[in-house]
Enzyme design. Structure first.
Site: not given
Ligand code: GLA
Length: 380
Positions: A35-37, A76, A126, A130, A162, A174, A226
Protein backbone atom coordinates in the site's frame (compact mmCIF):
# COMPACT_ATOMS: atom_id res chain seq x y z
CA UNK A 1 -23.12 -11.84 -20.37
CA UNK A 2 -22.85 -10.87 -16.75
CA UNK A 3 -25.78 -9.15 -15.06
CA UNK A 4 -24.05 -5.73 -15.05
CA UNK A 5 -23.30 -6.10 -18.77
CA UNK A 6 -26.92 -6.97 -19.54
CA UNK A 7 -28.02 -3.97 -17.51
CA UNK A 8 -25.73 -1.61 -19.44
CA UNK A 9 -26.97 -3.05 -22.76
CA UNK A 10 -30.59 -2.65 -21.66
CA UNK A 11 -29.97 0.95 -20.59
CA UNK A 12 -28.32 1.65 -23.93
CA UNK A 13 -31.32 0.29 -25.82
CA UNK A 14 -33.74 2.34 -23.73
CA UNK A 15 -31.76 5.56 -24.06
CA UNK A 16 -30.53 5.40 -27.61
CA UNK A 17 -33.17 3.34 -29.36
CA UNK A 18 -31.12 0.47 -30.74
CA UNK A 19 -28.78 -2.33 -29.69
CA UNK A 20 -25.26 -1.37 -28.60
CA UNK A 21 -22.46 -2.44 -30.87
CA UNK A 22 -20.09 -3.49 -28.08
CA UNK A 23 -20.35 -4.22 -24.38
CA UNK A 24 -17.39 -4.41 -22.01
CA UNK A 25 -16.87 -4.51 -18.27
CA UNK A 26 -14.04 -4.06 -15.82
CA UNK A 27 -13.69 -5.01 -12.15
CA UNK A 28 -12.89 -3.17 -8.95
CA UNK A 29 -10.01 -4.54 -6.88
CA UNK A 30 -8.73 -5.19 -3.43
CA UNK A 31 -5.06 -4.86 -2.71
CA UNK A 32 -3.73 -7.85 -0.75
CA UNK A 33 -0.52 -6.08 0.25
CA UNK A 34 1.72 -3.25 -0.98
CA UNK A 35 0.00 0.00 0.00
CA UNK A 36 1.20 3.48 -0.98
CA UNK A 37 4.11 1.87 -2.77
CA UNK A 38 2.91 2.25 -6.37
CA UNK A 39 3.66 5.97 -6.70
CA UNK A 40 7.05 5.31 -5.13
CA UNK A 41 8.09 2.91 -7.89
CA UNK A 42 7.54 -0.11 -5.63
CA UNK A 43 5.57 -3.37 -5.55
CA UNK A 44 1.86 -4.09 -5.17
CA UNK A 45 -0.22 -7.28 -5.07
CA UNK A 46 -3.88 -6.57 -5.90
CA UNK A 47 -6.56 -8.94 -7.15
CA UNK A 48 -9.71 -8.13 -9.10
CA UNK A 49 -13.09 -8.64 -7.41
CA UNK A 50 -16.31 -9.92 -8.89
CA UNK A 51 -17.94 -6.49 -8.80
CA UNK A 52 -17.77 -4.70 -12.12
CA UNK A 53 -18.71 -1.63 -14.09
CA UNK A 54 -20.07 -2.36 -17.55
CA UNK A 55 -20.38 -0.09 -20.55
CA UNK A 56 -22.49 -0.56 -23.67
CA UNK A 57 -21.31 1.47 -26.64
CA UNK A 58 -22.36 2.38 -30.16
CA UNK A 59 -23.38 5.31 -32.29
CA UNK A 60 -27.06 4.80 -31.38
CA UNK A 61 -29.62 7.30 -32.51
CA UNK A 62 -27.86 8.52 -35.63
CA UNK A 63 -30.88 7.07 -37.42
CA UNK A 64 -33.18 10.11 -37.39
CA UNK A 65 -35.25 10.59 -34.24
CA UNK A 66 -32.22 12.07 -32.58
CA UNK A 67 -31.90 15.81 -32.12
CA UNK A 68 -29.02 17.42 -34.00
CA UNK A 69 -26.17 18.14 -33.81
CA UNK A 70 -25.06 14.65 -32.92
CA UNK A 71 -23.01 14.70 -29.75
CA UNK A 72 -21.31 12.06 -27.70
CA UNK A 73 -23.49 11.22 -24.75
CA UNK A 74 -22.80 9.31 -21.57
CA UNK A 75 -25.66 7.74 -19.65
CA UNK A 76 -25.49 6.16 -16.19
CA UNK A 77 -28.15 3.59 -15.33
CA UNK A 78 -27.15 3.84 -11.67
CA UNK A 79 -27.51 7.61 -11.46
CA UNK A 80 -30.27 7.68 -14.10
CA UNK A 81 -28.80 10.67 -15.85
CA UNK A 82 -27.19 11.69 -19.12
CA UNK A 83 -24.05 13.82 -19.35
CA UNK A 84 -22.31 15.39 -22.30
CA UNK A 85 -18.74 14.51 -23.09
CA UNK A 86 -17.36 17.99 -23.52
CA UNK A 87 -18.40 19.48 -20.21
CA UNK A 88 -16.44 19.00 -17.03
CA UNK A 89 -18.23 18.75 -13.69
CA UNK A 90 -17.63 16.77 -10.54
CA UNK A 91 -19.74 13.75 -11.52
CA UNK A 92 -19.04 10.11 -12.44
CA UNK A 93 -18.81 11.26 -16.07
CA UNK A 94 -15.40 12.82 -15.47
CA UNK A 95 -13.84 9.34 -15.57
CA UNK A 96 -14.96 8.40 -19.09
CA UNK A 97 -14.34 12.01 -20.17
CA UNK A 98 -10.83 11.77 -18.77
CA UNK A 99 -10.19 8.54 -20.69
CA UNK A 100 -11.33 10.09 -23.98
CA UNK A 101 -9.12 13.10 -23.26
CA UNK A 102 -6.09 10.96 -22.35
CA UNK A 103 -6.56 8.84 -25.48
CA UNK A 104 -6.51 12.03 -27.53
CA UNK A 105 -3.34 13.13 -25.73
CA UNK A 106 -1.78 9.77 -26.63
CA UNK A 107 -2.59 10.45 -30.28
CA UNK A 108 -5.63 8.19 -30.66
CA UNK A 109 -8.58 9.59 -32.48
CA UNK A 110 -11.93 8.98 -30.82
CA UNK A 111 -15.02 9.69 -32.91
CA UNK A 112 -18.51 10.42 -31.64
CA UNK A 113 -20.23 7.66 -29.67
CA UNK A 114 -22.99 6.90 -27.22
CA UNK A 115 -22.33 4.98 -24.02
CA UNK A 116 -24.45 3.59 -21.20
CA UNK A 117 -22.86 2.51 -17.91
CA UNK A 118 -24.11 0.20 -15.17
CA UNK A 119 -22.21 -1.29 -12.28
CA UNK A 120 -22.14 -2.89 -8.87
CA UNK A 121 -18.77 -1.79 -7.48
CA UNK A 122 -19.53 0.05 -4.23
CA UNK A 123 -18.71 3.71 -4.90
CA UNK A 124 -16.22 5.75 -2.92
CA UNK A 125 -15.30 2.90 -0.59
CA UNK A 126 -11.79 2.05 -1.72
CA UNK A 127 -12.66 -0.79 -4.10
CA UNK A 128 -11.59 1.26 -7.14
CA UNK A 129 -14.88 2.00 -8.80
CA UNK A 130 -13.09 4.85 -10.60
CA UNK A 131 -10.46 2.54 -12.10
CA UNK A 132 -13.24 0.14 -13.12
CA UNK A 133 -15.14 2.78 -15.09
CA UNK A 134 -11.91 4.05 -16.64
CA UNK A 135 -10.74 0.56 -17.63
CA UNK A 136 -14.13 -0.43 -19.08
CA UNK A 137 -14.24 2.81 -21.09
CA UNK A 138 -10.67 2.43 -22.36
CA UNK A 139 -11.15 -1.21 -23.37
CA UNK A 140 -14.40 -0.61 -25.21
CA UNK A 141 -13.16 2.52 -27.04
CA UNK A 142 -9.97 0.71 -28.02
CA UNK A 143 -12.02 -2.10 -29.58
CA UNK A 144 -14.71 0.11 -31.12
CA UNK A 145 -12.32 2.51 -32.83
CA UNK A 146 -9.83 -0.25 -33.70
CA UNK A 147 -6.93 1.50 -31.94
CA UNK A 148 -4.89 -1.63 -31.24
CA UNK A 149 -3.53 -0.33 -27.93
CA UNK A 150 -2.23 -3.03 -25.55
CA UNK A 151 -3.55 -3.38 -22.00
CA UNK A 152 -0.45 -1.97 -20.34
CA UNK A 153 -0.75 1.21 -22.37
CA UNK A 154 -4.48 1.36 -21.74
CA UNK A 155 -3.72 1.30 -18.01
CA UNK A 156 -1.26 4.17 -18.44
CA UNK A 157 -3.93 6.12 -20.35
CA UNK A 158 -6.42 5.50 -17.53
CA UNK A 159 -3.92 6.65 -14.93
CA UNK A 160 -3.31 9.80 -16.98
CA UNK A 161 -7.08 10.40 -17.01
CA UNK A 162 -7.22 10.12 -13.24
CA UNK A 163 -4.08 12.20 -12.60
CA UNK A 164 -4.39 14.98 -15.14
CA UNK A 165 -8.10 15.17 -15.93
CA UNK A 166 -9.81 14.21 -12.66
CA UNK A 167 -6.88 15.60 -10.69
CA UNK A 168 -6.00 12.87 -8.20
CA UNK A 169 -2.35 11.84 -8.13
CA UNK A 170 -2.93 8.07 -7.90
CA UNK A 171 -0.34 5.48 -8.82
CA UNK A 172 -0.86 2.83 -11.46
CA UNK A 173 -2.11 -0.01 -9.22
CA UNK A 174 -5.87 0.25 -9.61
CA UNK A 175 -5.90 0.67 -13.38
CA UNK A 176 -3.37 -2.14 -13.77
CA UNK A 177 -5.40 -4.45 -11.57
CA UNK A 178 -8.61 -3.70 -13.42
CA UNK A 179 -7.09 -4.32 -16.84
CA UNK A 180 -4.54 -7.07 -16.18
CA UNK A 181 -5.75 -9.32 -13.35
CA UNK A 182 -6.72 -12.90 -14.11
CA UNK A 183 -9.37 -15.01 -12.40
CA UNK A 184 -7.99 -17.15 -9.57
CA UNK A 185 -4.86 -15.06 -9.21
CA UNK A 186 -3.35 -11.97 -7.65
CA UNK A 187 -1.15 -9.68 -9.73
CA UNK A 188 2.36 -8.76 -8.65
CA UNK A 189 3.20 -5.43 -10.25
CA UNK A 190 6.62 -3.82 -10.29
CA UNK A 191 5.41 -0.24 -10.54
CA UNK A 192 8.74 0.98 -11.86
CA UNK A 193 9.27 -1.38 -14.80
CA UNK A 194 5.50 -2.01 -15.04
CA UNK A 195 6.17 -5.75 -15.30
CA UNK A 196 3.24 -7.73 -14.00
CA UNK A 197 3.00 -11.41 -13.09
CA UNK A 198 -0.02 -13.43 -12.07
CA UNK A 199 0.40 -15.24 -8.77
CA UNK A 200 -2.10 -18.11 -8.33
CA UNK A 201 -4.36 -17.59 -5.34
CA UNK A 202 -6.64 -20.51 -4.62
CA UNK A 203 -8.17 -19.51 -1.32
CA UNK A 204 -10.86 -22.18 -1.44
CA UNK A 205 -8.28 -24.97 -1.65
CA UNK A 206 -6.72 -23.53 1.52
CA UNK A 207 -10.15 -23.39 3.23
CA UNK A 208 -9.94 -19.61 3.43
CA UNK A 209 -12.21 -16.72 2.54
CA UNK A 210 -11.25 -13.16 1.72
CA UNK A 211 -13.59 -11.04 3.83
CA UNK A 212 -13.85 -7.38 2.92
CA UNK A 213 -15.27 -4.87 5.38
CA UNK A 214 -16.54 -1.63 3.94
CA UNK A 215 -16.46 0.70 6.93
CA UNK A 216 -18.78 3.05 5.02
CA UNK A 217 -16.55 5.90 6.04
CA UNK A 218 -16.59 7.60 2.68
CA UNK A 219 -13.51 9.02 1.21
CA UNK A 220 -13.07 10.80 -2.07
CA UNK A 221 -9.35 10.53 -2.78
CA UNK A 222 -9.17 14.16 -3.84
CA UNK A 223 -10.45 15.22 -0.44
CA UNK A 224 -8.12 13.17 1.68
CA UNK A 225 -4.49 13.37 2.58
CA UNK A 226 -3.59 11.18 -0.40
CA UNK A 227 -1.96 13.93 -2.45
CA UNK A 228 -0.28 15.17 0.72
CA UNK A 229 1.26 11.74 1.42
CA UNK A 230 2.50 11.60 -2.12
CA UNK A 231 4.08 15.04 -1.86
CA UNK A 232 5.89 14.04 1.36
CA UNK A 233 7.32 10.98 -0.39
CA UNK A 234 8.56 13.07 -3.28
CA UNK A 235 10.15 15.53 -0.88
CA UNK A 236 11.83 12.72 1.05
CA UNK A 237 13.18 11.18 -2.17
CA UNK A 238 14.74 14.55 -3.05
CA UNK A 239 16.25 14.86 0.41
CA UNK A 240 17.82 11.41 0.00
CA UNK A 241 18.96 12.10 -3.55
CA UNK A 242 17.08 9.09 -4.97
CA UNK A 243 14.79 9.08 -7.98
CA UNK A 244 11.99 7.30 -6.14
CA UNK A 245 11.62 5.88 -2.63
CA UNK A 246 11.92 2.42 -4.20
CA UNK A 247 15.65 3.17 -4.13
CA UNK A 248 15.78 4.18 -0.46
CA UNK A 249 17.45 1.79 1.98
CA UNK A 250 17.20 1.26 5.72
CA UNK A 251 20.50 3.11 6.14
CA UNK A 252 18.84 6.22 4.67
CA UNK A 253 16.42 6.37 7.59
CA UNK A 254 19.16 7.88 9.77
CA UNK A 255 19.12 10.95 7.50
CA UNK A 256 15.42 11.66 8.08
CA UNK A 257 13.14 12.77 10.89
CA UNK A 258 9.48 13.55 11.51
CA UNK A 259 6.88 12.77 8.86
CA UNK A 260 9.51 11.98 6.21
CA UNK A 261 11.12 9.34 8.42
CA UNK A 262 7.80 7.66 9.15
CA UNK A 263 6.55 7.65 5.55
CA UNK A 264 9.84 6.35 4.16
CA UNK A 265 10.07 3.64 6.83
CA UNK A 266 6.66 2.42 5.73
CA UNK A 267 7.55 2.38 2.04
CA UNK A 268 10.82 0.49 2.55
CA UNK A 269 9.28 -2.12 4.84
CA UNK A 270 6.13 -2.50 2.74
CA UNK A 271 8.07 -3.20 -0.46
CA UNK A 272 10.00 -5.93 1.34
CA UNK A 273 6.75 -7.39 2.68
CA UNK A 274 5.20 -7.64 -0.79
CA UNK A 275 8.08 -9.72 -2.10
CA UNK A 276 7.99 -11.97 0.96
CA UNK A 277 4.21 -12.28 0.62
CA UNK A 278 4.53 -13.46 -2.98
CA UNK A 279 7.03 -16.12 -1.88
CA UNK A 280 4.67 -17.17 0.89
CA UNK A 281 1.78 -17.50 -1.57
CA UNK A 282 3.85 -19.53 -3.98
CA UNK A 283 4.78 -21.87 -1.10
CA UNK A 284 1.16 -22.04 0.13
CA UNK A 285 2.30 -20.49 3.45
CA UNK A 286 -0.84 -18.62 4.43
CA UNK A 287 0.27 -18.14 8.05
CA UNK A 288 3.30 -16.22 6.87
CA UNK A 289 1.22 -14.34 4.32
CA UNK A 290 -1.22 -13.33 7.06
CA UNK A 291 1.57 -12.25 9.39
CA UNK A 292 2.81 -9.90 6.67
CA UNK A 293 -0.72 -8.49 6.27
CA UNK A 294 -0.90 -7.64 9.98
CA UNK A 295 2.55 -6.05 9.83
CA UNK A 296 1.45 -3.99 6.84
CA UNK A 297 -1.53 -2.69 8.78
CA UNK A 298 0.60 -1.66 11.76
CA UNK A 299 2.96 0.20 9.44
CA UNK A 300 0.07 1.97 7.66
CA UNK A 301 -1.47 2.88 11.00
CA UNK A 302 1.62 4.06 12.84
CA UNK A 303 4.06 5.21 10.16
CA UNK A 304 1.89 6.19 7.20
CA UNK A 305 -0.97 7.37 9.43
CA UNK A 306 -3.80 6.53 7.05
CA UNK A 307 -5.89 4.23 9.26
CA UNK A 308 -9.09 5.11 11.11
CA UNK A 309 -10.63 3.77 14.35
CA UNK A 310 -13.08 1.69 12.23
CA UNK A 311 -10.30 0.05 10.21
CA UNK A 312 -8.29 -0.63 13.39
CA UNK A 313 -11.30 -2.18 15.09
CA UNK A 314 -11.83 -4.54 12.18
CA UNK A 315 -8.19 -5.65 12.26
CA UNK A 316 -8.25 -6.12 16.06
CA UNK A 317 -11.39 -8.26 15.78
CA UNK A 318 -9.76 -10.29 13.03
CA UNK A 319 -6.79 -10.97 15.28
CA UNK A 320 -9.05 -11.99 18.17
CA UNK A 321 -10.91 -14.36 15.86
CA UNK A 322 -7.72 -16.03 14.73
CA UNK A 323 -7.82 -14.67 11.18
CA UNK A 324 -4.59 -15.48 9.35
CA UNK A 325 -4.12 -11.82 8.48
CA UNK A 326 -5.95 -8.52 8.15
CA UNK A 327 -5.21 -5.00 7.07
CA UNK A 328 -6.70 -1.88 5.62
CA UNK A 329 -6.73 -1.96 1.84
CA UNK A 330 -6.47 0.88 -0.67
CA UNK A 331 -5.61 4.42 0.27
CA UNK A 332 -7.00 4.30 3.83
CA UNK A 333 -8.68 7.34 5.46
CA UNK A 334 -11.83 5.18 5.67
CA UNK A 335 -12.90 2.78 2.95
CA UNK A 336 -12.22 -0.93 3.27
CA UNK A 337 -10.21 -3.48 5.20
CA UNK A 338 -9.65 -7.16 4.40
CA UNK A 339 -9.11 -10.32 6.41
CA UNK A 340 -8.14 -13.89 5.52
CA UNK A 341 -10.49 -16.03 7.57
CA UNK A 342 -11.28 -19.77 7.72
CA UNK A 343 -14.24 -20.39 5.46
CA UNK A 344 -16.42 -21.73 8.27
CA UNK A 345 -15.66 -18.78 10.56
CA UNK A 346 -16.78 -15.92 8.36
CA UNK A 347 -20.29 -15.47 9.77
CA UNK A 348 -19.18 -15.55 13.39
CA UNK A 349 -16.38 -13.13 12.55
CA UNK A 350 -18.49 -10.59 10.68
CA UNK A 351 -21.18 -10.74 13.41
CA UNK A 352 -18.55 -10.00 16.05
CA UNK A 353 -17.21 -7.09 13.99
CA UNK A 354 -20.64 -5.64 13.55
CA UNK A 355 -21.26 -5.81 17.30
CA UNK A 356 -17.91 -4.13 17.99
CA UNK A 357 -18.74 -1.34 15.53
CA UNK A 358 -22.09 -0.86 17.29
CA UNK A 359 -20.46 -0.75 20.75
CA UNK A 360 -17.97 1.86 19.52
CA UNK A 361 -20.71 4.01 18.05
CA UNK A 362 -19.46 3.51 14.45
CA UNK A 363 -21.78 3.29 11.44
CA UNK A 364 -22.98 -0.13 10.28
CA UNK A 365 -20.32 -1.73 8.08
CA UNK A 366 -20.98 -3.82 4.96
CA UNK A 367 -19.22 -7.15 4.42
CA UNK A 368 -18.36 -8.92 1.20
CA UNK A 369 -16.58 -12.13 0.33
CA UNK A 370 -14.63 -12.12 -2.89
CA UNK A 371 -12.76 -14.66 -4.94
CA UNK A 372 -10.07 -13.31 -7.27
CA UNK A 373 -11.91 -12.44 -10.48
CA UNK A 374 -11.10 -11.72 -14.13
CA UNK A 375 -9.85 -8.37 -15.38
CA UNK A 376 -11.57 -6.18 -17.98
CA UNK A 377 -13.26 -8.05 -20.81
CA UNK A 378 -15.27 -7.40 -23.95
CA UNK A 379 -18.56 -9.28 -23.45
CA UNK A 380 -19.64 -11.92 -25.99
C1 GLA B 1 -5.33 4.36 -4.09
C2 GLA B 1 -4.60 4.75 -5.36
C3 GLA B 1 -3.53 3.72 -5.71
C4 GLA B 1 -2.61 3.43 -4.52
C5 GLA B 1 -3.44 3.19 -3.26
C6 GLA B 1 -2.58 3.07 -2.04
O1 GLA B 1 -6.05 3.19 -4.28
O2 GLA B 1 -5.51 4.85 -6.42
O3 GLA B 1 -2.80 4.14 -6.83
O4 GLA B 1 -1.71 4.47 -4.34
O5 GLA B 1 -4.40 4.19 -3.03
O6 GLA B 1 -1.79 1.93 -2.11
Amino acid sequence: MRETERKAARAYREQFGEDPELVASAPGRVNLIGEHTDYNGGFVLPCAIDRRIAVALGTGGRGGFETRPYQTRLYSADFEETRQLDEKDSSWANYPRGVVWAMGEAGHEIGEFRAAFAGNVPLGSGLSSSAAIEAATALVLNAFFGLGVGRTDLAIICQRAENDYVGVGTGIMDQYASLLCEAGAALLVDCRSLDAQSVPLDLQAAGLALVVCDTRVERGLADTGYNDRRATCERAAKMLGVEELRDATEGDLDLLSGAELMRVRHVISENARVLKAVEALRDGEFDEFGRLMYASHVSLRDDYEVSTPELDTFVEKAEQHGARGARLTGAGFGGCAIALVSEDETDAFTDACERAFGRNGFGKPAFYEFVPAAGAEIAD
